[in-house]
Design an enzyme around this catalytic site. Structure first.
Site, PDB file in Angstrom:
ATOM      1  N   LYS A 207      92.350   1.399  52.512  1.00  0.00           N
ATOM      2  CA  LYS A 207      92.551   1.236  53.953  1.00  0.00           C
ATOM      3  C   LYS A 207      93.201   2.488  54.505  1.00  0.00           C
ATOM      4  O   LYS A 207      94.001   3.150  53.825  1.00  0.00           O
ATOM      5  CB  LYS A 207      93.437   0.020  54.251  1.00  0.00           C
TER       6      LYS A 207
ATOM      7  N   GLY B  62      92.331 -14.764  69.719  1.00  0.00           N
ATOM      8  CA  GLY B  62      91.766 -13.424  69.725  1.00  0.00           C
ATOM      9  C   GLY B  62      90.262 -13.444  69.908  1.00  0.00           C
ATOM     10  O   GLY B  62      89.535 -13.942  69.050  1.00  0.00           O
ATOM     11  N   VAL B  63      89.789 -12.930  71.039  1.00  0.00           N
ATOM     12  CA  VAL B  63      88.342 -12.885  71.297  1.00  0.00           C
ATOM     13  C   VAL B  63      87.917 -11.448  71.557  1.00  0.00           C
ATOM     14  O   VAL B  63      87.333 -11.113  72.584  1.00  0.00           O
ATOM     15  CB  VAL B  63      87.926 -13.824  72.453  1.00  0.00           C
ATOM     16  N   GLY B  64      88.229 -10.604  70.576  1.00  0.00           N
ATOM     17  CA  GLY B  64      87.762  -9.220  70.611  1.00  0.00           C
ATOM     18  C   GLY B  64      86.344  -9.155  70.082  1.00  0.00           C
ATOM     19  O   GLY B  64      85.538 -10.062  70.293  1.00  0.00           O
ATOM     20  N   LYS B  65      86.045  -8.091  69.341  1.00  0.00           N
ATOM     21  CA  LYS B  65      84.667  -7.867  68.877  1.00  0.00           C
ATOM     22  C   LYS B  65      84.131  -9.042  68.064  1.00  0.00           C
ATOM     23  O   LYS B  65      83.014  -9.507  68.284  1.00  0.00           O
ATOM     24  CB  LYS B  65      84.619  -6.581  68.043  1.00  0.00           C
ATOM     25  N   VAL B  66      84.922  -9.532  67.113  1.00  0.00           N
ATOM     26  CA  VAL B  66      84.471 -10.628  66.257  1.00  0.00           C
ATOM     27  C   VAL B  66      84.624 -11.971  66.948  1.00  0.00           C
ATOM     28  O   VAL B  66      83.727 -12.823  66.914  1.00  0.00           O
ATOM     29  CB  VAL B  66      85.239 -10.628  64.916  1.00  0.00           C
ATOM     30  N   GLY B  67      85.760 -12.173  67.601  1.00  0.00           N
ATOM     31  CA  GLY B  67      86.043 -13.457  68.239  1.00  0.00           C
ATOM     32  C   GLY B  67      84.998 -13.848  69.274  1.00  0.00           C
ATOM     33  O   GLY B  67      84.608 -15.018  69.369  1.00  0.00           O
TER      34      GLY B  67
END
Length: 363
Positions: free
Chosen positions: A82, A182-187
């Site tokens: 990482k 969380g509703v970003g790219k994946v959410g």
């Protein structure tokens, strides 16, 4: 108290930690390589305004170790690594900064591949790829495998179905209430899968823009304040933002039967997985359920340009259902928390494959 780096490396089995500073751009990045028994390390690059260097280091180490286990349990021949960049992704990015990062990754000579993570985008790594051969997940128009949010969300969706089968006796999510943190790219993609199956969805996010995107597409989705998402009475709680959110302060507030989401390092400490188990809440180990993105970039490295890539990746991401069913079944039969079962399966694969490599084979 300052972190004893070598003590932490010994404790968690790390091979390398590289501190990188570029005087031209001001880049401050930490690359952590955990274990390369199965193959070169693979893991995304996160950019975040960490308050201290110690916080950045510990995040890199936790995420890298998680990638080792994720690769092992999802049947991929890579190790865990990482990168974290200390900086504000909204104002500190530049072409030069990511080209500087690319040069540092290039010095590792293929021991480590990286790509997008929280706070970074595909274009950032288009810049980095101008200095390095070891960038993955570039946009499709630049020869990469593209947006990994889709297979990640699809894997989480299938993982939820596996958990529902164990808890409710059916893998249908229709009518279940699911709280997505969380509703970003994946959410955002995950919400789409959930709505297709007629689940009832509640969301929370620190970014109003993300909330608006979801509401525009799915007006009936319920929105709550970020801090109140833990208190929502629901069937499934889905952490899809930052890690460490399952902790002493939040566990007692959860009113769900299942915790299953896309976030990395959801448990602040491993013992919090034990607490969930004791409370009768089924936990889908994060590095298992969210392995879809890893599956895509691993496929990109293994098969290069292949017109059947998407079909193959989605099939592998769908198989997360079966992996989790196996973990949940062992957990139930042996009364062992699912996160410990997953760790054991990953460690067994690493040990067995590692033993195979003890005898010399000319290649």
């Amino acid at each position: 108290m300052k972190i004893d780096i070598f003590k932490e490396m010994e404790k968690h089995g790390f091979e390398q930690i590289i501190f990188n500073y570029d005087k031209t751009t001001g880049l401050k990045a930490i690359i952590a390589i955990h274990d390369t028994t199965l193959g070169p390390a693979l893991g995304g690059c996160r950019m975040w305004p960490y308050e201290t260097e110690d916080e950045a280091l510990m995040d890199a180490m936790r995420l890298a170790k998680g990638m080792t286990y994720k690769c092992a349990v999802s049947d991929n021949n890579f190790g865990g690594g990482k990168t974290v960049i200390i900086g504000d992704p909204k104002k500190d990015k530049s072409e030069a900064l990511f080209r500087a990062l690319g040069r540092f990754v290039q010095t590792l000579g293929g021991r480590y591949y990286t790509g997008t993570d929280m706070g970074t985008t595909g274009m950032d790594f288009v810049y980095a790829s101008r200095e390095s051969d070891y960038m993955v997940g570039l946009p499709e128009e630049y020869g990469g495998s593209g947006n990994s949010a889709v297979p990640t969300a699809y894997g989480v969706y299938n993982g939820m179905k596996a958990a529902a089968k164990i808890v409710f006796g059916s893998d249908s999510l229709k009518g279940l209430k699911i709280a997505v943190q969380g509703v970003g790219k994946v959410g955002q993609v995950l919400v789409g899968y959930l709505k297709e199956e007629e689940a009832r969805v509640v969301i929370a996010d620190i970014t109003e823009e993300n909330i608006n995107k979801v509401k525009e597409k799915y007006p009936d989705v319920e929105v709550v304040e970020c801090e109140k998402i833990y208190d929502v009475e629901c069937d499934i709680f889905a952490p899809c933002a930052r890690g460490g959110i399952i902790n002493d302060d939040t566990i007692s507030r959860l009113k769900c039967r299942i915790v299953a989401g896309a976030a990395n390092n959801q448990l602040l400490e491993p013992r919090h997985g034990d607490v969930l188990h004791e409370r009768g809440i089924l936990y889908a180990p994060d590095y298992v359920i969210n392995a879809g993105g890893l599956i895509q970039v691993a496929d990109e490295l293994e098969f290069k340009n292949d017109e059947k890539r998407h079909e193959r990746v989605m099939m592998k991401a769908g198989a997360i259902y079966d992996i989790l069913l196996k973990i949940f079944t062992i957990s139930k039969e042996q009364n062992v928390p699912p996160h410990k079962v997953a760790d054991r399966l990953a460690e067994e694969r690493i040990e067995v494959i590692g033993r195979l490599k003890t005898n010399y084979v000319k290649r």
